[in-house]
Design a protein around this motif. Structure first.
Motif, short mmCIF file in Angstrom:
data_model
loop_
_atom_site.label_atom_id
_atom_site.label_comp_id
_atom_site.label_asym_id
_atom_site.label_seq_id
_atom_site.Cartn_x
_atom_site.Cartn_y
_atom_site.Cartn_z
N LEU A 156 0.86 -1.18 0.00
CA LEU A 156 0.00 0.00 0.00
C LEU A 156 0.90 1.24 0.00
N THR A 157 0.66 2.17 -0.90
CA THR A 157 1.52 3.35 -0.96
C THR A 157 0.70 4.57 -1.35
N HIS B 178 0.59 -7.59 -5.24
CA HIS B 178 -0.18 -6.48 -5.83
C HIS B 178 0.22 -5.19 -5.11
N THR B 179 0.08 -4.06 -5.82
CA THR B 179 0.30 -2.77 -5.17
C THR B 179 -0.97 -1.93 -5.31
N ILE B 180 -1.27 -1.19 -4.24
CA ILE B 180 -2.43 -0.29 -4.23
C ILE B 180 -1.91 1.12 -3.96
N GLU C 197 -3.40 -1.22 -8.60
CA GLU C 197 -4.75 -0.74 -8.27
C GLU C 197 -4.63 0.67 -7.71
N VAL C 198 -5.67 1.48 -7.92
CA VAL C 198 -5.64 2.88 -7.45
C VAL C 198 -6.92 3.20 -6.69
N ILE D 183 -11.64 -3.29 -4.63
CA ILE D 183 -10.31 -3.83 -4.96
C ILE D 183 -10.07 -5.14 -4.21
N LEU D 184 -10.43 -5.18 -2.92
CA LEU D 184 -10.20 -6.38 -2.12
C LEU D 184 -11.04 -7.55 -2.64
#
Length: 199
Positions: free
Chosen positions: A7-8, A129-131, A174-175, A192-193
């Motif tokens: 998460l970023t 994954h990255t969000i 994902e955004v 997203i989840l």
């Protein structure tokens, strides 16, 4: 099958709010900011290295780190910032990885890592994954000035020390668009989840 989600966001993008939502849904979230405070407590290896590299003046009388003073040193000095990162990043990564292992041993299947500089550190390959928590530049500036009581110049200096959120958009899987209400952001998070089959 274990999953690690990164998460970023950027400073004042609302990432902490999203992080809390994820925790309220019952997931473990490991916060790099908390890790960076833990690894620099007196007696820790990174504490000794930072003291040797930057001197006594960035510490308070009780031995704790004076974060504001350190911030003043590194925000306007690229070389010193890189030196600090070379000490802190490995220590923070180890702390996060140790906590992650503990979570998996407890039987958890998913761990979120909340890392502000995930893309700056080119760490995306470490995650399934990255969000990205995204806000428009003017919203980010306004929120940071209000939150920290910064002048426009102070706020911009901190924002510019990170990769622009517009560039992170292209890197994220994902955004969450966090320009609107908390409820709108929460709905995006839930979507997203579900998409990632975590809910």
């Amino acid at each position: 099958m274990y999953k690690i989600i990164g998460l970023t966001g950027g400073i004042a993008s609302g990432k902490s709010t999203i992080s809390k939502m994820i925790e309220q849904l019952g997931f473990t979230v490991l916060d790099a900011d908390i890790a960076s405070r833990k690894v620099i407590e007196p007696g820790e290896e990174a504490y000794t290295k930072v003291k040797e590299a930057f001197g006594e003046h960035i510490f308070n009388e009780d031995g704790t780190l004076n974060r504001a003073e350190l911030g003043n040193v590194i925000f306007n000095n690229e070389e010193k910032r890189l030196l600090l990162n070379s000490i802190m990043h490995p220590a923070v990564r180890k702390w996060m990885n140790d906590r992650q292992e503990e979570a998996f041993k407890r039987g958890e299947k998913v761990v979120f890592q909340d890392i502000p500089l995930l893309f700056e550190g080119n760490m995306q390959k470490s995650f399934d994954h990255t969000i990205l928590v995204y806000v428009e530049a003017d919203v980010q500036l306004q929120r940071l000035m209000e939150r920290n009581n910064f002048s426009k110049e102070e706020a911009l200096a901190r924002i510019r020390s990170q990769m622009p959120l517009s560039e992170k958009l292209a890197l994220a899987d994902e955004v969450i668009n966090n320009n609107g209400t908390e409820e709108e952001s929460k709905q995006q998070l839930l979507n997203i989840l579900k998409k990632l089959e975590l809910l």
